[in-house]
Design an enzyme around this catalytic site. Structure first.
Site, PDB file in Angstrom:
ATOM      1  N   SER A 197      -6.545  -5.618 -10.821  1.00  0.00           N
ATOM      2  CA  SER A 197      -6.039  -6.433  -9.711  1.00  0.00           C
ATOM      3  C   SER A 197      -7.181  -7.238  -9.112  1.00  0.00           C
ATOM      4  CB  SER A 197      -5.485  -5.475  -8.653  1.00  0.00           C
ATOM      5  OG  SER A 197      -5.341  -6.129  -7.420  1.00  0.00           O
ATOM      6  N   TYR A 239      -6.702   2.342  -3.136  1.00  0.00           N
ATOM      7  CA  TYR A 239      -6.037   1.731  -4.294  1.00  0.00           C
ATOM      8  C   TYR A 239      -7.037   0.881  -5.079  1.00  0.00           C
ATOM      9  CZ  TYR A 239      -3.330  -1.769  -6.877  1.00  0.00           C
ATOM     10  OH  TYR A 239      -2.853  -2.618  -7.849  1.00  0.00           O
ATOM     11  N   LYS A 248      -8.724   1.168  -9.050  1.00  0.00           N
ATOM     12  CA  LYS A 248      -8.787   0.118 -10.089  1.00  0.00           C
ATOM     13  C   LYS A 248     -10.235  -0.070 -10.554  1.00  0.00           C
ATOM     14  CE  LYS A 248      -4.452  -0.961 -10.382  1.00  0.00           C
ATOM     15  NZ  LYS A 248      -3.694  -0.529 -11.563  1.00  0.00           N
TER      16      LYS A 248
HETATM   17  P1  NAD Z   1       5.677  -0.779 -10.461  1.00  0.00           P
HETATM   18  O1  NAD Z   1       5.559   0.296  -9.462  1.00  0.00           O
HETATM   19  O2  NAD Z   1       6.923  -1.605 -10.484  1.00  0.00           O
HETATM   20  O3  NAD Z   1       5.471  -0.192 -11.938  1.00  0.00           O
HETATM   21  C1  NAD Z   1       4.621   0.907 -12.180  1.00  0.00           C
HETATM   22  C2  NAD Z   1       5.402   1.902 -13.037  1.00  0.00           C
HETATM   23  O4  NAD Z   1       4.576   3.029 -13.303  1.00  0.00           O
HETATM   24  C3  NAD Z   1       6.661   2.423 -12.329  1.00  0.00           C
HETATM   25  O5  NAD Z   1       7.766   2.279 -13.203  1.00  0.00           O
HETATM   26  C4  NAD Z   1       6.345   3.886 -12.062  1.00  0.00           C
HETATM   27  O6  NAD Z   1       7.516   4.701 -12.122  1.00  0.00           O
HETATM   28  C5  NAD Z   1       5.350   4.215 -13.160  1.00  0.00           C
HETATM   29  N1  NAD Z   1       4.410   5.294 -12.838  1.00  0.00           N
HETATM   30  C6  NAD Z   1       3.662   5.449 -11.722  1.00  0.00           C
HETATM   31  N2  NAD Z   1       2.902   6.550 -11.806  1.00  0.00           N
HETATM   32  C7  NAD Z   1       3.151   7.103 -13.042  1.00  0.00           C
HETATM   33  C8  NAD Z   1       2.675   8.245 -13.725  1.00  0.00           C
HETATM   34  N3  NAD Z   1       1.788   9.075 -13.178  1.00  0.00           N
HETATM   35  N4  NAD Z   1       3.156   8.502 -14.969  1.00  0.00           N
HETATM   36  C9  NAD Z   1       4.068   7.684 -15.545  1.00  0.00           C
HETATM   37  N5  NAD Z   1       4.573   6.596 -14.938  1.00  0.00           N
HETATM   38  C10 NAD Z   1       4.108   6.304 -13.711  1.00  0.00           C
HETATM   39  O7  NAD Z   1       4.400  -1.724 -10.321  1.00  0.00           O
HETATM   40  P2  NAD Z   1       4.097  -3.161 -10.942  1.00  0.00           P
HETATM   41  O8  NAD Z   1       4.143  -4.143  -9.852  1.00  0.00           O
HETATM   42  O9  NAD Z   1       4.895  -3.362 -12.161  1.00  0.00           O
HETATM   43  O10 NAD Z   1       2.560  -2.955 -11.304  1.00  0.00           O
HETATM   44  C11 NAD Z   1       2.154  -2.543 -12.598  1.00  0.00           C
HETATM   45  C12 NAD Z   1       0.647  -2.371 -12.604  1.00  0.00           C
HETATM   46  O11 NAD Z   1       0.040  -3.591 -12.214  1.00  0.00           O
HETATM   47  C13 NAD Z   1       0.125  -1.309 -11.642  1.00  0.00           C
HETATM   48  O12 NAD Z   1      -0.937  -0.633 -12.275  1.00  0.00           O
HETATM   49  C14 NAD Z   1      -0.377  -2.117 -10.469  1.00  0.00           C
HETATM   50  O13 NAD Z   1      -1.403  -1.450  -9.788  1.00  0.00           O
HETATM   51  C15 NAD Z   1      -0.871  -3.367 -11.148  1.00  0.00           C
HETATM   52  N6  NAD Z   1      -0.891  -4.539 -10.257  1.00  0.00           N
HETATM   53  C16 NAD Z   1       0.261  -4.908  -9.627  1.00  0.00           C
HETATM   54  C17 NAD Z   1       0.242  -5.990  -8.731  1.00  0.00           C
HETATM   55  C18 NAD Z   1       1.479  -6.396  -7.994  1.00  0.00           C
HETATM   56  O14 NAD Z   1       1.361  -7.105  -6.988  1.00  0.00           O
HETATM   57  N7  NAD Z   1       2.683  -6.033  -8.420  1.00  0.00           N
HETATM   58  C19 NAD Z   1      -0.957  -6.696  -8.522  1.00  0.00           C
HETATM   59  C20 NAD Z   1      -2.100  -6.306  -9.222  1.00  0.00           C
HETATM   60  C21 NAD Z   1      -2.059  -5.222 -10.088  1.00  0.00           C
HETATM   61  N1  UFG Z   2       2.808 -11.278   4.327  1.00  0.00           N
HETATM   62  C1  UFG Z   2       3.525 -11.625   5.465  1.00  0.00           C
HETATM   63  N2  UFG Z   2       4.654 -10.926   5.743  1.00  0.00           N
HETATM   64  C2  UFG Z   2       5.110  -9.895   4.970  1.00  0.00           C
HETATM   65  C3  UFG Z   2       4.368  -9.561   3.798  1.00  0.00           C
HETATM   66  C4  UFG Z   2       3.214 -10.269   3.521  1.00  0.00           C
HETATM   67  O1  UFG Z   2       3.156 -12.536   6.198  1.00  0.00           O
HETATM   68  O2  UFG Z   2       6.135  -9.282   5.288  1.00  0.00           O
HETATM   69  C5  UFG Z   2       1.596 -12.055   4.014  1.00  0.00           C
HETATM   70  C6  UFG Z   2       0.354 -11.195   3.953  1.00  0.00           C
HETATM   71  O3  UFG Z   2      -0.187 -11.050   5.238  1.00  0.00           O
HETATM   72  C7  UFG Z   2      -0.503 -12.009   2.992  1.00  0.00           C
HETATM   73  C8  UFG Z   2       0.499 -12.675   2.048  1.00  0.00           C
HETATM   74  O4  UFG Z   2       1.758 -12.611   2.726  1.00  0.00           O
HETATM   75  O5  UFG Z   2      -1.135 -13.012   3.715  1.00  0.00           O
HETATM   76  C9  UFG Z   2       0.629 -11.968   0.718  1.00  0.00           C
HETATM   77  O6  UFG Z   2       0.854 -10.584   0.978  1.00  0.00           O
HETATM   78  P1  UFG Z   2       1.328  -9.567  -0.161  1.00  0.00           P
HETATM   79  O7  UFG Z   2       1.461  -8.222   0.463  1.00  0.00           O
HETATM   80  O8  UFG Z   2       2.513 -10.116  -0.875  1.00  0.00           O
HETATM   81  O9  UFG Z   2       0.122  -9.604  -1.214  1.00  0.00           O
HETATM   82  P2  UFG Z   2      -1.408  -9.221  -1.005  1.00  0.00           P
HETATM   83  O10 UFG Z   2      -2.187 -10.425  -1.388  1.00  0.00           O
HETATM   84  O11 UFG Z   2      -1.683  -8.623   0.303  1.00  0.00           O
HETATM   85  O12 UFG Z   2      -1.589  -8.015  -2.049  1.00  0.00           O
HETATM   86  C10 UFG Z   2      -1.040  -8.002  -3.367  1.00  0.00           C
HETATM   87  C11 UFG Z   2      -0.640  -6.592  -3.744  1.00  0.00           C
HETATM   88  C12 UFG Z   2      -1.853  -5.712  -3.821  1.00  0.00           C
HETATM   89  C13 UFG Z   2      -2.890  -6.285  -4.717  1.00  0.00           C
HETATM   90  C14 UFG Z   2      -3.179  -7.697  -4.316  1.00  0.00           C
HETATM   91  C15 UFG Z   2      -4.080  -8.342  -5.287  1.00  0.00           C
HETATM   92  O13 UFG Z   2       0.224  -6.071  -2.772  1.00  0.00           O
HETATM   93  O14 UFG Z   2      -1.453  -4.482  -4.390  1.00  0.00           O
HETATM   94  O15 UFG Z   2      -1.979  -8.468  -4.252  1.00  0.00           O
HETATM   95  O16 UFG Z   2      -3.567  -8.164  -6.588  1.00  0.00           O
HETATM   96  F1  UFG Z   2      -4.003  -5.562  -4.647  1.00  0.00           F
END
Ligand code: NAD
Ligand code: UFG
Length: 338
Positions: free
Chosen positions: A126, A150, A154
Site C-alpha cells: 500500500s 496496519y 505492510k
Molecule cells: P478485502 O478485505 O476486501 O479482502 C481481503 C480478503 O482477505 C477478505 O476476503 C478476507 O476475508 C481475507 N482474509 C483476511 N484475513 C485472512 C486470513 N488470515 N486468512 C485467509 N483470508 C483472510 O480487502 P481488499 O480491499 O480487497 O484488499 C486486498 C489487499 O490489498 C489487502 O492486503 C489490503 O491490505 C491491500 N490494500 C488494499 C487497499 C484498499 O484501499 N482496498 C489499499 C492498499 C492495499
Molecule cells: N474521507 C472523507 N469522508 C469519509 C471518508 C473519507 O472525507 O467518510 C476523506 C479522507 O479524509 C481522505 C479521503 O477521503 O481525505 C480518502 O480517504 P479513504 O479512507 O478513502 O482513503 P485513505 O487515503 O485514507 O486510505 C486508503 C485505505 C488505506 C490505505 C491507503 C493507502 O483506506 O488502507 O488508502 O493505500 F492504506
C-alpha cells in the site's frame, strides 16, 4: 506463467476483480479465504461473469497446517497474496490481530510456498508505506515510514520478502503498492461490499447516493490544497486487477524483488470526487464539512512510470468511469452481496 494460481483473499474486493481478470486470461484459479471480510457470493458472481469455474477453499492463513495442505493438494505455480486485514483505525485498537493476520499469516504462506518449491509471489502492499511523502509524485525509492500498525505490517512483510529473496535467489517477488482502489466491475455484478459503516470515501459516497446514509462527512476543508480537502490517487479496481496480471507475467523474466506503484499519477480532491460522482450519475451526494480525521495526509499521488516502463501497465480508466461503475454496483446491489 501457466498452471494454477493461488489467490489468497480472492473473495475480497480487489481479489474478486483480479480473479475475473485471471480467469478471463485463461488461468486456473484457486482462492484461499477465511471469509472474515467477504462472502462466497462474490466467488459465485466471479464465475457468473467469466462463465468459468474456480475453487474456493475456506481456510485461514493463521492456520499453518491448513496452508501447507493447500500446497500439497494442488499443483500451484504462483501466488497472488491479498489476504489480510486493512482498516487503519482498527489496527491501532487491535494491533496484535493485524500482526497475526498479516505478518504471521504471510510467514505461514511463504513457508508453505518454500516447502513446496513455489517461489513466485505478487504481494498487495500500500502507498501507506510512504507515510507522509516528502516529495510528490511519490516514487518507489521514496523514504518508507509506517504511520499505523496496519502500515507497519505492510512494511514488515516487504522486509520479509526482501530478506527471503536475499536468502534464496530463486524467489521471484513483485510488491505492488496500491494507491486508492475504488470503483467496481463494469457489469455491476461485483464491487466493494464493506461490512458496517464504510471507513473509505467511495463506498460512503455511493451509500449516501443510494439513500442508505443521510450525508457524507468531509473530513477537513482547511488542508493546504486548492479547495481545502485532501487529495488522493483514485485508481479503478479493474485497472488494478490488470496490474496483477502484468506483474505475474513479468515474474517469469525477473529474479529477486521488484516493487511498483499502482496508481494513475493524478490526484483528485474529496470535493472533486463528489462533484464527478454527482455529474456522472445524476445522484445528489449531500455532505457536511467536519473536522479533520486524525492521521490523514493532505496530498498523496503516485509516480506510476516504473510500472509503465517495466510492466507495460498503466491505468486507463478515468474518475468518471470509477464513479459510473461504483454507482452501477451500488444501485444494483444496495445491500452488497447480502
Ligand atoms: P478485502 O478485505 O476486501 O479482502 C481481503 C480478503 O482477505 C477478505 O476476503 C478476507 O476475508 C481475507 N482474509 C483476511 N484475513 C485472512 C486470513 N488470515 N486468512 C485467509 N483470508 C483472510 O480487502 P481488499 O480491499 O480487497 O484488499 C486486498 C489487499 O490489498 C489487502 O492486503 C489490503 O491490505 C491491500 N490494500 C488494499 C487497499 C484498499 O484501499 N482496498 C489499499 C492498499 C492495499
Ligand atoms: N474521507 C472523507 N469522508 C469519509 C471518508 C473519507 O472525507 O467518510 C476523506 C479522507 O479524509 C481522505 C479521503 O477521503 O481525505 C480518502 O480517504 P479513504 O479512507 O478513502 O482513503 P485513505 O487515503 O485514507 O486510505 C486508503 C485505505 C488505506 C490505505 C491507503 C493507502 O483506506 O488502507 O488508502 O493505500 F492504506
Amino acid at each position: 506463467m501457466n498452471g494454477q494460481i493461488l489467490v489468497t483473499g480472492g473473495a475480497g474486493y480487489i481479489g474478486s476483480h483480479t480473479c475475473v481478470a485471471l480467469l478471463q486470461a485463461g488461468f486456473d484459479v484457486i482462492v484461499l479465504d477465511n471469509l472474515s471480510n467477504s462472502k462466497p457470493e462474490a466467488i459465485r458472481r466471479v464465475q457468473h461473469i467469466t462463465e468459468k469455474n474456480l475453487r474456493l477453499i475456506r481456510g485461514d492463513l493463521r492456520n499453518r497446517d491448513s496452508v501447507f495442505d493447500v500446497f500439497t493438494a494442488h499443483n500451484i505455480q504462483g501466488v497472488i497474496h491479498f489476504a489480510g486485514l486493512k482498516a487503519v483505525g482498527e489496527s491501532t485498537e487491535k494491533p496484535l490481530d493485524y500482526y497475526q493476520n498479516n505478518v504471521a499469516g504471510t510467514a505461514n504462506l511463504l513457508e508453505a510456498m518454500a516447502h513446496n518449491g513455489v517461489k513466485s509471489v505478487v504481494f498487495s502492499s500500500s502507498c501507506t508505506v510512504y507515510g507522509v511523502p516528502e516529495t510528490l509524485p511519490v516514487r518507489e525509492d521514496s523514504p518508507l515510514f509506517a504511520v499505523s500498525p496496519y502500515g507497519q505490517t505492510k512494511l514488515t512483510i516487504e522486509h520479509m520478502l526482501l530478506d527471503l529473496s536475499k536468502s534464496d535467489p530463486d524467489w521471484r517477488i513483485s510488491i505492488l503498492r496500491y494507491f486508492n482502489p475504488v470503483g467496481a466491475h463494469s457489469s455491476g455484478v461485483i464491487g466493494e461490499d464493506p461490512m458496517g459503516i464504510p471507513n473509505n470515501l467511495m463506498p460512503y459516497v455511493s451509500q449516501v447516493a443510494v439513500g442508505m446514509r443521510e450525508e457524507l462527512s468531509v473530513f477537513g476543508g482547511d488542508y493546504p490544497t486548492a479547495d481545502g480537502t485532501c487529495v488522493r490517487d483514485y485508481i479503478h479496481v479493474v485497472d488494478l486487477a490488470r496490474g496483477h496480471l502484468s506483474a505475474l507475467a513479468q515474474l517469469s523474466n525477473q529474479s529477486g524483488v521488484s516493487t511498483y506503484n499502482l496508481g494513475t499519477g493524478k490526484g483528485h480532491s474529496v470535493l472533486e470526487l463528489i462533484e464527478c460522482f454527482e455529474k456522472t450519475t445524476g445522484q445528489a451526494v449531500p455532505f457536511r464539512m467536519v473536522e479533520r480525521r486524525p492521521g490523514d495526509t493532505p496530498v498523496v499521488y503516485a509516480d506510476p512510470s516504473l510500472a509503465e516502463s517495466e510492466l507495460g501497465w498503466r491505468a486507463e480508466l478515468s474518475l468518471a468511469d470509477i464513479c459510473a461503475d461504483a454507482w452501477r454496483w451500488q444501485r444494483n446491489n444496495p445491500e452488497g452481496y447480502a
